[in-house]
Design a protein around this motif. Structure first.
Motif, PDB file in Angstrom:
ATOM      1  N   ASN A 136      23.287  49.764 -38.944  1.00  0.00           N
ATOM      2  CA  ASN A 136      24.096  48.669 -38.420  1.00  0.00           C
ATOM      3  C   ASN A 136      25.168  49.267 -37.530  1.00  0.00           C
ATOM      4  O   ASN A 136      25.482  50.441 -37.638  1.00  0.00           O
ATOM      5  N   PRO A 143      21.545  46.473 -42.775  1.00  0.00           N
ATOM      6  CA  PRO A 143      20.316  45.697 -42.645  1.00  0.00           C
ATOM      7  C   PRO A 143      19.323  45.962 -43.784  1.00  0.00           C
ATOM      8  O   PRO A 143      19.159  47.101 -44.207  1.00  0.00           O
ATOM      9  N   HIS A 148      16.671  42.388 -39.125  1.00  0.00           N
ATOM     10  CA  HIS A 148      18.122  42.618 -39.057  1.00  0.00           C
ATOM     11  C   HIS A 148      18.437  43.757 -38.090  1.00  0.00           C
ATOM     12  O   HIS A 148      19.383  43.684 -37.315  1.00  0.00           O
ATOM     13  N   SER A 151      18.185  42.616 -34.495  1.00  0.00           N
ATOM     14  CA  SER A 151      19.296  41.813 -33.991  1.00  0.00           C
ATOM     15  C   SER A 151      20.552  42.672 -33.874  1.00  0.00           C
ATOM     16  O   SER A 151      21.348  42.484 -32.956  1.00  0.00           O
ATOM     17  N   GLU A 152      20.710  43.646 -34.747  1.00  0.00           N
ATOM     18  CA  GLU A 152      21.893  44.517 -34.703  1.00  0.00           C
ATOM     19  C   GLU A 152      21.950  45.315 -33.396  1.00  0.00           C
ATOM     20  O   GLU A 152      22.997  45.450 -32.790  1.00  0.00           O
ATOM     21  N   ALA A 272      21.019  40.062 -46.815  1.00  0.00           N
ATOM     22  CA  ALA A 272      20.204  39.116 -46.035  1.00  0.00           C
ATOM     23  C   ALA A 272      20.840  37.728 -46.074  1.00  0.00           C
ATOM     24  O   ALA A 272      20.921  37.035 -45.052  1.00  0.00           O
ATOM     25  N   ARG A 275      24.024  37.553 -43.925  1.00  0.00           N
ATOM     26  CA  ARG A 275      23.680  37.420 -42.499  1.00  0.00           C
ATOM     27  C   ARG A 275      23.264  35.997 -42.170  1.00  0.00           C
ATOM     28  O   ARG A 275      23.639  35.454 -41.141  1.00  0.00           O
TER      29      ARG A 275
END
Ligand code: TXA
Ligand code: MG
Length: 311
Positions: A136, A143, A148, A151-152, A272, A275
Protein backbone atom coordinates in the motif's frame (compact mmCIF):
# COMPACT_ATOMS: atom_id res chain seq x y z
CA UNK A 1 -5.74 -6.22 -14.06
CA UNK A 2 -1.96 -6.23 -14.44
CA UNK A 3 -1.56 -9.75 -13.07
CA UNK A 4 1.52 -11.81 -13.91
CA UNK A 5 2.55 -15.44 -13.55
CA UNK A 6 5.09 -16.67 -11.03
CA UNK A 7 7.59 -17.21 -13.82
CA UNK A 8 7.17 -13.62 -15.12
CA UNK A 9 7.55 -12.35 -11.56
CA UNK A 10 10.86 -14.21 -11.10
CA UNK A 11 12.16 -12.69 -14.35
CA UNK A 12 11.27 -9.20 -13.16
CA UNK A 13 12.71 -9.69 -9.67
CA UNK A 14 16.00 -10.94 -11.15
CA UNK A 15 16.26 -7.58 -12.96
CA UNK A 16 15.78 -5.66 -9.67
CA UNK A 17 12.19 -4.77 -10.59
CA UNK A 18 9.40 -5.00 -8.00
CA UNK A 19 6.17 -7.03 -7.94
CA UNK A 20 3.23 -7.39 -5.57
CA UNK A 21 2.84 -10.85 -4.04
CA UNK A 22 0.27 -12.47 -1.77
CA UNK A 23 1.27 -13.75 1.68
CA UNK A 24 -0.86 -15.32 4.44
CA UNK A 25 -1.01 -11.90 6.17
CA UNK A 26 -1.41 -9.18 3.50
CA UNK A 27 -0.03 -8.49 0.00
CA UNK A 28 3.61 -7.40 -0.06
CA UNK A 29 5.53 -5.17 -2.45
CA UNK A 30 8.55 -7.40 -3.08
CA UNK A 31 12.04 -6.81 -4.38
CA UNK A 32 15.46 -8.49 -4.16
CA UNK A 33 16.60 -7.78 -0.58
CA UNK A 34 20.25 -7.97 -1.73
CA UNK A 35 19.76 -5.21 -4.30
CA UNK A 36 19.95 -1.51 -3.34
CA UNK A 37 18.23 -0.70 -6.64
CA UNK A 38 15.26 -2.96 -5.90
CA UNK A 39 14.90 -1.73 -2.32
CA UNK A 40 15.08 1.90 -3.41
CA UNK A 41 12.32 1.15 -5.95
CA UNK A 42 10.13 -0.22 -3.13
CA UNK A 43 10.53 2.92 -1.04
CA UNK A 44 9.84 5.09 -4.08
CA UNK A 45 6.65 3.19 -4.99
CA UNK A 46 5.33 3.41 -1.42
CA UNK A 47 6.31 7.06 -0.80
CA UNK A 48 7.66 5.64 2.43
CA UNK A 49 9.67 7.81 4.82
CA UNK A 50 13.11 6.21 4.63
CA UNK A 51 13.43 5.75 8.40
CA UNK A 52 10.89 2.97 8.21
CA UNK A 53 12.68 -0.39 7.83
CA UNK A 54 11.39 -3.35 5.77
CA UNK A 55 10.74 -7.03 6.53
CA UNK A 56 12.81 -9.60 4.59
CA UNK A 57 11.09 -12.84 3.53
CA UNK A 58 12.88 -16.18 3.16
CA UNK A 59 11.75 -19.58 1.86
CA UNK A 60 13.87 -21.60 4.31
CA UNK A 61 15.87 -21.13 7.45
CA UNK A 62 19.45 -21.87 6.29
CA UNK A 63 19.67 -18.78 4.06
CA UNK A 64 18.00 -16.71 6.77
CA UNK A 65 20.55 -17.78 9.39
CA UNK A 66 23.39 -16.68 7.12
CA UNK A 67 22.13 -13.09 7.30
CA UNK A 68 21.38 -12.56 11.02
CA UNK A 69 22.89 -13.29 14.44
CA UNK A 70 20.77 -16.27 15.50
CA UNK A 71 20.05 -16.86 19.22
CA UNK A 72 18.05 -19.03 21.63
CA UNK A 73 14.93 -16.83 21.59
CA UNK A 74 14.88 -16.87 17.79
CA UNK A 75 15.30 -20.64 17.81
CA UNK A 76 12.31 -21.20 20.10
CA UNK A 77 10.01 -18.82 18.22
CA UNK A 78 11.00 -20.15 14.81
CA UNK A 79 10.35 -23.77 15.85
CA UNK A 80 6.90 -22.87 17.12
CA UNK A 81 5.67 -20.30 14.59
CA UNK A 82 7.52 -20.63 11.25
CA UNK A 83 6.49 -20.76 8.55
CA UNK A 84 3.86 -18.20 9.57
CA UNK A 85 2.82 -14.65 10.44
CA UNK A 86 5.73 -13.76 12.75
CA UNK A 87 8.63 -11.37 12.00
CA UNK A 88 11.77 -11.50 14.15
CA UNK A 89 14.04 -8.48 14.52
CA UNK A 90 17.65 -9.68 14.83
CA UNK A 91 21.13 -8.18 14.55
CA UNK A 92 22.54 -8.19 11.03
CA UNK A 93 25.62 -10.34 10.54
CA UNK A 94 28.71 -8.38 9.51
CA UNK A 95 28.75 -10.55 6.38
CA UNK A 96 25.06 -9.98 5.59
CA UNK A 97 24.24 -9.31 1.94
CA UNK A 98 20.94 -7.62 2.78
CA UNK A 99 20.84 -4.06 1.44
CA UNK A 100 21.59 -1.52 4.17
CA UNK A 101 18.57 0.42 2.91
CA UNK A 102 16.32 -2.40 4.23
CA UNK A 103 17.45 -1.64 7.79
CA UNK A 104 17.08 2.14 7.35
CA UNK A 105 20.13 2.91 9.46
CA UNK A 106 19.53 0.30 12.19
CA UNK A 107 21.97 -2.55 12.91
CA UNK A 108 19.05 -5.00 12.87
CA UNK A 109 16.83 -6.58 10.24
CA UNK A 110 13.30 -8.00 10.49
CA UNK A 111 12.99 -11.48 8.95
CA UNK A 112 10.22 -14.00 8.43
CA UNK A 113 9.34 -17.23 6.60
CA UNK A 114 5.82 -16.91 5.23
CA UNK A 115 3.53 -19.95 5.11
CA UNK A 116 1.74 -18.83 1.94
CA UNK A 117 2.43 -21.34 -0.86
CA UNK A 118 2.80 -18.82 -3.68
CA UNK A 119 5.07 -16.57 -1.64
CA UNK A 120 7.37 -19.46 -0.75
CA UNK A 121 7.42 -20.84 -4.29
CA UNK A 122 8.34 -17.38 -5.56
CA UNK A 123 11.18 -16.85 -3.08
CA UNK A 124 12.55 -20.36 -3.75
CA UNK A 125 12.51 -19.77 -7.50
CA UNK A 126 14.33 -16.43 -7.12
CA UNK A 127 17.16 -17.82 -5.02
CA UNK A 128 17.38 -14.56 -3.03
CA UNK A 129 15.28 -13.22 -0.14
CA UNK A 130 12.54 -10.67 -0.82
CA UNK A 131 12.22 -7.37 1.03
CA UNK A 132 8.49 -6.73 1.15
CA UNK A 133 6.52 -4.09 3.01
CA UNK A 134 2.74 -4.22 2.76
CA UNK A 135 1.71 -3.29 -0.81
CA UNK A 136 0.00 0.00 0.00
CA UNK A 137 1.04 3.63 -0.25
CA UNK A 138 2.59 4.81 3.01
CA UNK A 139 -0.05 5.51 5.66
CA UNK A 140 -2.86 3.57 3.97
CA UNK A 141 -4.62 0.29 4.71
CA UNK A 142 -2.74 -2.90 3.80
CA UNK A 143 -4.20 -4.77 0.79
CA UNK A 144 -5.64 -8.25 1.20
CA UNK A 145 -6.69 -8.84 -2.43
CA UNK A 146 -5.03 -8.36 -5.83
CA UNK A 147 -7.79 -5.83 -6.63
CA UNK A 148 -6.78 -3.70 -3.61
CA UNK A 149 -3.20 -3.59 -4.90
CA UNK A 150 -4.47 -2.56 -8.33
CA UNK A 151 -6.43 0.36 -6.94
CA UNK A 152 -3.60 1.37 -4.59
CA UNK A 153 -1.05 1.72 -7.40
CA UNK A 154 -3.48 2.32 -10.29
CA UNK A 155 -2.22 -0.73 -12.13
CA UNK A 156 1.43 0.38 -12.21
CA UNK A 157 2.71 -2.57 -10.14
CA UNK A 158 2.31 -6.11 -11.54
CA UNK A 159 0.53 -8.45 -9.13
CA UNK A 160 0.78 -12.21 -8.63
CA UNK A 161 -2.50 -13.81 -7.67
CA UNK A 162 -2.63 -16.70 -5.22
CA UNK A 163 -4.55 -18.28 -2.36
CA UNK A 164 -6.26 -15.73 -0.15
CA UNK A 165 -4.58 -13.81 2.69
CA UNK A 166 -5.81 -16.18 5.38
CA UNK A 167 -4.82 -13.98 8.36
CA UNK A 168 -5.69 -10.56 6.93
CA UNK A 169 -3.51 -8.52 9.36
CA UNK A 170 0.21 -7.79 9.12
CA UNK A 171 2.60 -10.15 10.93
CA UNK A 172 3.38 -9.93 14.63
CA UNK A 173 6.79 -8.19 14.95
CA UNK A 174 9.00 -9.12 17.91
CA UNK A 175 12.48 -7.78 18.60
CA UNK A 176 14.72 -10.60 19.88
CA UNK A 177 17.98 -8.84 19.04
CA UNK A 178 18.85 -8.21 22.70
CA UNK A 179 18.27 -10.11 25.96
CA UNK A 180 14.67 -9.02 26.54
CA UNK A 181 12.14 -9.75 23.79
CA UNK A 182 9.95 -6.78 22.85
CA UNK A 183 6.64 -7.01 20.99
CA UNK A 184 6.79 -4.19 18.42
CA UNK A 185 3.55 -4.88 16.52
CA UNK A 186 0.65 -7.10 17.69
CA UNK A 187 -0.68 -9.64 15.19
CA UNK A 188 -2.24 -13.09 14.88
CA UNK A 189 0.53 -14.54 17.03
CA UNK A 190 -0.34 -13.14 20.42
CA UNK A 191 1.71 -11.95 23.39
CA UNK A 192 0.58 -15.04 25.34
CA UNK A 193 1.67 -17.31 22.47
CA UNK A 194 5.10 -15.67 22.35
CA UNK A 195 5.58 -15.87 26.10
CA UNK A 196 4.58 -19.50 26.30
CA UNK A 197 6.96 -20.45 23.45
CA UNK A 198 9.83 -18.47 25.02
CA UNK A 199 9.20 -19.25 28.69
CA UNK A 200 10.01 -15.63 29.60
CA UNK A 201 7.94 -12.46 29.64
CA UNK A 202 7.85 -10.16 26.64
CA UNK A 203 7.79 -6.36 26.91
CA UNK A 204 5.27 -4.42 24.83
CA UNK A 205 6.58 -1.46 22.79
CA UNK A 206 4.93 1.86 23.52
CA UNK A 207 3.94 0.87 27.06
CA UNK A 208 5.73 2.78 29.82
CA UNK A 209 9.48 3.15 29.38
CA UNK A 210 9.74 0.75 26.46
CA UNK A 211 10.93 2.06 23.10
CA UNK A 212 8.53 2.68 20.27
CA UNK A 213 8.78 0.58 17.13
CA UNK A 214 10.33 2.39 14.18
CA UNK A 215 7.70 3.03 11.59
CA UNK A 216 4.80 2.46 13.93
CA UNK A 217 3.36 5.91 13.35
CA UNK A 218 0.29 6.66 15.39
CA UNK A 219 -1.79 7.53 12.35
CA UNK A 220 -1.42 4.56 10.03
CA UNK A 221 -3.70 2.10 8.26
CA UNK A 222 -5.84 5.12 7.61
CA UNK A 223 -8.99 5.28 5.50
CA UNK A 224 -10.00 8.69 4.09
CA UNK A 225 -13.17 8.94 6.21
CA UNK A 226 -13.04 9.70 9.94
CA UNK A 227 -13.30 6.55 12.06
CA UNK A 228 -15.50 6.52 15.19
CA UNK A 229 -14.62 3.73 17.61
CA UNK A 230 -16.71 1.91 20.26
CA UNK A 231 -19.94 2.72 18.43
CA UNK A 232 -23.06 1.34 20.11
CA UNK A 233 -25.50 3.40 18.05
CA UNK A 234 -25.28 4.63 14.47
CA UNK A 235 -26.51 7.62 12.42
CA UNK A 236 -28.26 7.37 9.05
CA UNK A 237 -25.31 8.95 7.20
CA UNK A 238 -22.72 6.62 8.71
CA UNK A 239 -21.25 3.34 7.49
CA UNK A 240 -21.16 0.69 10.21
CA UNK A 241 -18.38 -1.84 10.71
CA UNK A 242 -20.26 -4.28 12.92
CA UNK A 243 -19.14 -7.18 15.11
CA UNK A 244 -21.35 -9.85 16.65
CA UNK A 245 -25.10 -10.42 16.46
CA UNK A 246 -26.40 -7.22 18.08
CA UNK A 247 -25.54 -4.60 15.44
CA UNK A 248 -27.67 -1.43 15.74
CA UNK A 249 -30.02 -0.79 12.78
CA UNK A 250 -30.19 2.39 10.70
CA UNK A 251 -26.73 2.82 9.17
CA UNK A 252 -26.42 3.85 5.50
CA UNK A 253 -24.48 0.62 5.01
CA UNK A 254 -23.41 -2.17 7.35
CA UNK A 255 -20.70 -4.80 6.97
CA UNK A 256 -20.31 -7.34 9.77
CA UNK A 257 -16.75 -8.49 10.55
CA UNK A 258 -18.11 -11.63 12.23
CA UNK A 259 -21.72 -12.27 13.15
CA UNK A 260 -20.55 -15.18 15.29
CA UNK A 261 -18.28 -12.84 17.23
CA UNK A 262 -15.11 -14.66 16.07
CA UNK A 263 -12.03 -12.39 16.22
CA UNK A 264 -10.07 -14.56 13.75
CA UNK A 265 -12.80 -14.21 11.13
CA UNK A 266 -12.98 -10.48 11.93
CA UNK A 267 -9.22 -10.03 11.35
CA UNK A 268 -9.44 -11.69 7.94
CA UNK A 269 -12.25 -9.32 6.90
CA UNK A 270 -11.01 -6.10 8.52
CA UNK A 271 -9.00 -4.37 5.78
CA UNK A 272 -11.27 -5.39 2.89
CA UNK A 273 -14.34 -4.11 4.76
CA UNK A 274 -12.64 -0.85 5.76
CA UNK A 275 -11.78 -0.23 2.11
CA UNK A 276 -15.35 -1.00 1.03
CA UNK A 277 -16.85 1.40 3.59
CA UNK A 278 -14.33 4.17 2.86
CA UNK A 279 -16.60 5.95 0.38
CA UNK A 280 -17.62 9.60 -0.02
CA UNK A 281 -21.23 8.35 0.20
CA UNK A 282 -20.86 8.18 4.00
CA UNK A 283 -19.77 10.71 6.62
CA UNK A 284 -18.00 8.43 9.09
CA UNK A 285 -17.07 4.80 9.58
CA UNK A 286 -18.55 3.81 12.93
CA UNK A 287 -16.93 0.71 14.44
CA UNK A 288 -18.52 -1.50 17.09
CA UNK A 289 -16.37 -2.61 20.05
CA UNK A 290 -14.07 -5.58 19.36
CA UNK A 291 -13.11 -7.81 22.31
CA UNK A 292 -9.56 -7.24 23.54
CA UNK A 293 -8.44 -10.88 23.42
CA UNK A 294 -6.41 -13.02 20.99
CA UNK A 295 -6.07 -11.39 17.59
CA UNK A 296 -8.70 -8.87 18.79
CA UNK A 297 -5.75 -7.01 20.40
CA UNK A 298 -4.13 -6.58 16.97
CA UNK A 299 -7.47 -5.57 15.40
CA UNK A 300 -7.91 -2.86 18.06
CA UNK A 301 -4.32 -1.68 17.48
CA UNK A 302 -5.06 -1.17 13.76
CA UNK A 303 -8.43 0.46 14.48
CA UNK A 304 -6.87 2.96 16.93
CA UNK A 305 -4.33 3.94 14.27
CA UNK A 306 -7.09 4.25 11.66
CA UNK A 307 -8.97 6.58 14.03
CA UNK A 308 -5.92 8.64 15.07
CA UNK A 309 -5.62 12.27 14.05
CA UNK A 310 -3.87 12.34 10.67
CA UNK A 311 -1.94 15.57 11.33
O1 TXA B 1 2.73 -9.28 7.40
C1 TXA B 1 3.65 -8.53 7.14
O2 TXA B 1 4.57 -8.31 7.94
C2 TXA B 1 3.65 -7.84 5.76
C3 TXA B 1 3.83 -8.93 4.72
C4 TXA B 1 4.01 -8.39 3.33
O3 TXA B 1 4.90 -9.76 5.08
N1 TXA B 1 4.65 -6.84 5.72
C5 TXA B 1 4.55 -5.67 6.41
O4 TXA B 1 5.61 -4.80 6.21
O5 TXA B 1 3.61 -5.40 7.14
P1 TXA B 1 5.55 -3.28 6.61
O6 TXA B 1 6.77 -2.68 5.98
O7 TXA B 1 4.27 -2.67 6.22
O8 TXA B 1 5.77 -3.24 8.16
C6 TXA B 1 7.03 -3.59 8.68
C7 TXA B 1 7.17 -3.10 10.08
C8 TXA B 1 7.77 -1.69 10.14
O9 TXA B 1 6.80 -0.71 10.13
C9 TXA B 1 8.50 -1.73 11.46
O10 TXA B 1 7.61 -1.40 12.50
C10 TXA B 1 8.90 -3.18 11.61
O11 TXA B 1 8.17 -3.93 10.71
N2 TXA B 1 10.35 -3.37 11.35
C11 TXA B 1 10.96 -3.74 10.21
N3 TXA B 1 12.29 -3.81 10.36
C12 TXA B 1 12.54 -3.49 11.64
C13 TXA B 1 13.73 -3.38 12.42
N4 TXA B 1 14.92 -3.62 11.92
N5 TXA B 1 13.60 -3.00 13.70
C14 TXA B 1 12.37 -2.77 14.22
N6 TXA B 1 11.21 -2.86 13.55
C15 TXA B 1 11.29 -3.20 12.28
MG1 MG C 1 2.62 -1.53 6.19
Amino acid sequence: MSTITLHQAVERLKKADIVALPTETVFGLGGNAWSDTAVAAIYAAKNRPDFNPLIVHFAEIQTLKSEVEWNAHAEKLSLKFWPGPLSLVLKRKASSRISLLVSAGLDTVAVRIPSHETARALISACGFPLAAPSANKSGRISPTTAAHVESEFEGSIPVIEGEKCRVGLESTVVDVSSGTPVLLRPGAITLEGLESALGVSVLVAGSGAVINAPGMLKSHYAPSLPVRLHAKTVAANEALLAFGNNAPAGAAKTLNLSEQGDVVEAAANLFAFMRELDSARYKTIAVMPIPEHGVGIAINDRLRRAAADKN
